[in-house]
Write a protein that holds these residues in place. Structure first.
Motif, PDB file in Angstrom:
ATOM      1  N   PRO A   1      44.836  70.662  20.010  1.00 54.68           N
ATOM      2  CA  PRO A   1      44.712  69.153  20.399  1.00 54.68           C
ATOM      3  C   PRO A   1      46.047  68.547  21.075  1.00 54.68           C
ATOM      4  CG  PRO A   1      43.790  69.688  18.231  1.00 54.68           C
ATOM      5  CD  PRO A   1      44.449  70.845  18.832  1.00 54.68           C
ATOM      6  N   ARG A   2      45.948  67.655  21.857  1.00 56.37           N
ATOM      7  CA  ARG A   2      46.991  66.953  22.232  1.00 56.37           C
ATOM      8  C   ARG A   2      47.263  65.699  21.608  1.00 56.37           C
ATOM      9  NH1 ARG A   2      49.014  67.418  27.449  1.00 56.37           N
ATOM     10  NH2 ARG A   2      48.088  69.138  28.860  1.00 56.37           N
ATOM     11  N   ARG A   3      48.552  65.107  21.606  1.00 55.94           N
ATOM     12  CA  ARG A   3      48.608  63.833  20.932  1.00 55.94           C
ATOM     13  C   ARG A   3      48.091  62.585  21.697  1.00 55.94           C
ATOM     14  NH1 ARG A   3      53.630  66.028  19.761  1.00 55.94           N
ATOM     15  NH2 ARG A   3      53.968  66.454  17.349  1.00 55.94           N
ATOM     16  N   GLU A   4      48.125  62.816  23.166  1.00 54.57           N
ATOM     17  CA  GLU A   4      47.421  61.945  24.015  1.00 54.57           C
ATOM     18  C   GLU A   4      46.551  62.652  24.973  1.00 54.57           C
ATOM     19  OE1 GLU A   4      47.328  58.637  23.583  1.00 54.57           O
ATOM     20  OE2 GLU A   4      48.880  58.510  21.969  1.00 54.57           O
ATOM     21  N   PRO A   5      45.320  62.327  25.193  1.00 52.84           N
ATOM     22  CA  PRO A   5      44.779  62.939  26.327  1.00 52.84           C
ATOM     23  C   PRO A   5      45.344  62.941  27.703  1.00 52.84           C
ATOM     24  CG  PRO A   5      43.202  61.477  24.945  1.00 52.84           C
ATOM     25  CD  PRO A   5      44.599  61.255  24.601  1.00 52.84           C
ATOM     26  N   VAL A   6      45.066  63.714  28.567  1.00 51.35           N
ATOM     27  CA  VAL A   6      45.658  63.867  29.823  1.00 51.35           C
ATOM     28  C   VAL A   6      44.606  63.703  31.155  1.00 51.35           C
ATOM     29  CG1 VAL A   6      47.644  64.807  29.380  1.00 51.35           C
ATOM     30  CG2 VAL A   6      45.830  66.102  30.310  1.00 51.35           C
ATOM     31  N   ALA A   7      44.783  62.919  32.219  1.00 49.14           N
ATOM     32  CA  ALA A   7      43.927  63.125  33.172  1.00 49.14           C
ATOM     33  C   ALA A   7      43.421  64.047  33.740  1.00 49.14           C
ATOM     34  CB  ALA A   7      44.219  61.857  34.275  1.00 49.14           C
TER      35      ALA A   7
ATOM     36  N   SER B   1      38.663  70.868  31.570  1.00 46.55           N
ATOM     37  CA  SER B   1      37.136  69.941  31.146  1.00 46.55           C
ATOM     38  C   SER B   1      37.377  69.266  29.807  1.00 46.55           C
ATOM     39  CB  SER B   1      36.335  71.051  30.952  1.00 46.55           C
ATOM     40  OG  SER B   1      36.476  71.995  29.801  1.00 46.55           O
ATOM     41  N   ARG B   2      38.511  69.367  29.010  1.00 51.44           N
ATOM     42  CA  ARG B   2      38.746  68.790  27.876  1.00 51.44           C
ATOM     43  C   ARG B   2      40.134  68.044  27.861  1.00 51.44           C
ATOM     44  NH1 ARG B   2      35.979  73.409  26.584  1.00 51.44           N
ATOM     45  NH2 ARG B   2      33.878  73.090  25.662  1.00 51.44           N
ATOM     46  N   PRO B   3      40.268  66.835  28.273  1.00 52.06           N
ATOM     47  CA  PRO B   3      41.569  66.125  28.371  1.00 52.06           C
ATOM     48  C   PRO B   3      42.152  66.073  27.249  1.00 52.06           C
ATOM     49  CG  PRO B   3      39.762  64.667  28.678  1.00 52.06           C
ATOM     50  CD  PRO B   3      39.224  66.158  28.616  1.00 52.06           C
ATOM     51  N   GLU B   4      41.587  66.159  25.902  1.00 48.86           N
ATOM     52  CA  GLU B   4      42.286  65.875  24.563  1.00 48.86           C
ATOM     53  C   GLU B   4      42.601  67.273  24.263  1.00 48.86           C
ATOM     54  OE1 GLU B   4      37.658  66.885  23.684  1.00 48.86           O
ATOM     55  OE2 GLU B   4      38.955  66.004  25.237  1.00 48.86           O
TER      56      GLU B   4
ATOM     57  N   GLY C   1      38.176  66.742  35.614  1.00 48.19           N
ATOM     58  CA  GLY C   1      36.670  66.997  35.061  1.00 48.19           C
ATOM     59  C   GLY C   1      35.962  68.398  35.014  1.00 48.19           C
ATOM     60  N   GLY C   2      36.875  69.183  35.438  1.00 51.79           N
ATOM     61  CA  GLY C   2      36.049  70.607  35.911  1.00 51.79           C
ATOM     62  C   GLY C   2      35.467  71.109  34.744  1.00 51.79           C
ATOM     63  N   GLU C   3      34.413  72.174  35.230  1.00 53.86           N
ATOM     64  CA  GLU C   3      33.851  72.869  33.840  1.00 53.86           C
ATOM     65  C   GLU C   3      33.963  74.418  34.032  1.00 53.86           C
ATOM     66  OE1 GLU C   3      32.497  71.483  31.477  1.00 53.86           O
ATOM     67  OE2 GLU C   3      32.644  69.636  32.118  1.00 53.86           O
ATOM     68  N   SER C   4      35.195  74.785  34.766  1.00 54.95           N
ATOM     69  CA  SER C   4      35.266  76.045  34.873  1.00 54.95           C
ATOM     70  C   SER C   4      35.565  76.829  33.642  1.00 54.95           C
ATOM     71  CB  SER C   4      36.586  76.407  35.941  1.00 54.95           C
ATOM     72  OG  SER C   4      36.887  77.812  35.670  1.00 54.95           O
ATOM     73  N   ALA C   5      34.782  77.879  32.978  1.00 52.39           N
ATOM     74  CA  ALA C   5      34.865  78.473  31.916  1.00 52.39           C
ATOM     75  C   ALA C   5      36.150  79.517  31.815  1.00 52.39           C
ATOM     76  CB  ALA C   5      33.693  79.351  31.658  1.00 52.39           C
ATOM     77  N   ALA C   6      36.230  80.248  33.174  1.00 56.12           N
ATOM     78  CA  ALA C   6      37.542  80.915  33.223  1.00 56.12           C
ATOM     79  C   ALA C   6      38.637  80.199  33.226  1.00 56.12           C
ATOM     80  CB  ALA C   6      37.394  81.588  34.469  1.00 56.12           C
ATOM     81  N   ALA C   7      38.828  78.991  33.662  1.00 52.88           N
ATOM     82  CA  ALA C   7      40.029  78.307  33.389  1.00 52.88           C
ATOM     83  C   ALA C   7      40.342  77.709  32.198  1.00 52.88           C
ATOM     84  CB  ALA C   7      39.751  76.978  34.816  1.00 52.88           C
ATOM     85  N   ASP C   8      39.358  77.654  31.346  1.00 58.32           N
ATOM     86  CA  ASP C   8      39.593  77.054  29.878  1.00 58.32           C
ATOM     87  C   ASP C   8      39.560  78.111  29.069  1.00 58.32           C
ATOM     88  OD1 ASP C   8      37.888  73.852  29.774  1.00 58.32           O
ATOM     89  OD2 ASP C   8      39.817  74.469  30.484  1.00 58.32           O
ATOM     90  N   GLY C   9      39.586  79.630  29.428  1.00 60.84           N
ATOM     91  CA  GLY C   9      39.649  80.531  28.702  1.00 60.84           C
ATOM     92  C   GLY C   9      38.557  81.076  27.969  1.00 60.84           C
ATOM     93  N   GLY C  10      37.171  80.569  28.737  1.00 59.89           N
ATOM     94  CA  GLY C  10      35.994  81.024  28.122  1.00 59.89           C
ATOM     95  C   GLY C  10      35.476  82.043  28.777  1.00 59.89           C
TER      96      GLY C  10
END
Length: 355
Positions: A166-172, A134-137, A175-184
């Motif tokens: 943070p990444r140096r460059e965002p990646v494609a 959900s956060r490409p940066e 656009g998913g919003e899964s909390a579990a996937a993002d460690g939420g």
């Protein structure tokens, strides 16, 4: 040229590059091992300051007679201070760039007789890296960190923690919003049919192992849980928010740079997670006869804690097992909440409680 002329200096600043600290997501690869250069020598002053300010006032960490009664030759350093002193030096290498602290688990205390004067050596290993859906940066990194006695090489405490970096460059991404996937917080209960609180909450009659076990027995086969609030609260001040993390070599600007944080989502400097955690556990320990700390799992930090916020504590007793003649093992779920009754920290904890 007068470099200290205000107008001239402003022009110079606009034209010069900043030498940045910390690492980006791309700097981490699975299996990398990082030896953290700063190594604290645990001091009695820092130990007492940490324990006193977070309301961890168990006498075995303060008085020789109480320490010996608990099986120590002399008062040991408090486990919360030890854990924070191990995590603090890792910040510069792992998470100084910023990003959300998603959680920590598998906190284990390998030696609880650590005394002031012990010199630490800290290392971390990259366990995994992942893309944020959900956060490409940002990317997601999990490290295993271990603190050892520099003289003997004996392990003292270890844990796993996960951060968004943070990444140096965002990646494609998709656009998913899964909390579990993002460690939420994957345990939010959203959509869970069994999300109704128990109709009854039972408070133990005392602070001993038998009191917790009896309360669990009373709650068995009833729509009840063993849970209670702790009376004390601690308002976060400058010592709590800035002094305590800096004392552990935690260099994250989030805890001491008001200028930078003025434009952040919190609008102010924020408390070090281990300070918030220690306050929550300090409240809990004031209502239990703790003998030894065993470990913590599934620790999460749910929202910002800023100067002026007050942290309170809530505890649920999950399990009690009669494991020793002088103490039994109790599993707790602890939740710290602020003056608006919003959870700010949660985690499970196992401790030996005196019989």
């Amino acid at each position: 040229m007068d470099y200290t002329d205000t107008e001239t200096f402003g022009t110079i600043l606009d034209r010069t590059a900043t030498r940045e600290k910390g690492n980006c997501f791309e700097d981490f690869s699975e299996g990398d091992r990082i030896e953290h250069a700063p190594g604290l020598t645990l001091s009695n002053y820092a130990n007492e300051l940490w324990a006193s300010q977070t309301l961890n006032h168990d006498p075995m960490y303060w008085r020789t007679d109480a320490a010996r009664a608990a099986g120590f030759e002399e008062p040991p350093v408090h486990p919360d201070y030890l854990l924070a002193a191990v995590m603090g030096p890792t910040v510069e290498d792992l998470s100084e760039k910023g990003g959300y602290f998603l959680g920590r688990t598998n906190v284990r205390y390998h030696d609880q007789s650590v005394t002031p004067g012990t010199e630490l050596r800290v290392s971390s290993t990259v366990e995994s890296t992942a893309t944020s859906s959900s956060r490409p940066e940002y990317g997601i990194v999990t490290w295993e960190t271990e603190g050892k006695d520099a003289e003997t090489g004996d392990p003292l405490v270890s844990y796993e923690r996960t951060n968004m970096i943070p990444r140096r460059e965002p990646v494609a991404t998709d656009g998913g919003e899964s909390a579990a996937a993002d460690g939420g917080d994957a345990d939010s209960g959203e959509g869970d049919a069994d999300d109704t609180p128990p109709s009854e909450f039972i408070t133990p009659d005392g602070d001993r192992f038998g009191d917790f076990a009896a309360a669990l027995d009373a709650a068995a086969d009833r729509d009840a849980a063993v849970a209670y609030r702790h009376e004390r609260g601690r308002t976060m001040d400058d010592v709590m928010v800035a002094t305590l993390p800096l004392m552990t070599l935690n260099t994250a600007k989030q805890h001491h740079n008001v200028d930078v944080m003025a434009d952040s989502p919190s609008g102010d400097i924020v408390a070090y997670g281990d300070v918030t955690r220690s306050v929550a556990l300090g409240h809990a320990r004031s209502d239990e006869a703790t003998y030894r700390e065993l470990g913590c799992d599934d620790e999460r930090f749910h929202t910002f804690v800023t100067p002026g916020d007050t942290v309170y504590g809530f505890t649920r007793v999950v399990d009690a097992e009669d494991t020793h003649d002088h103490a039994g093992t109790v599993t707790f779920e602890h939740i710290a909440f602020n003056q608006h009754d919003e959870p700010v920290y949660s985690g499970t904890r196992r401790a030996l409680i005196q019989q």
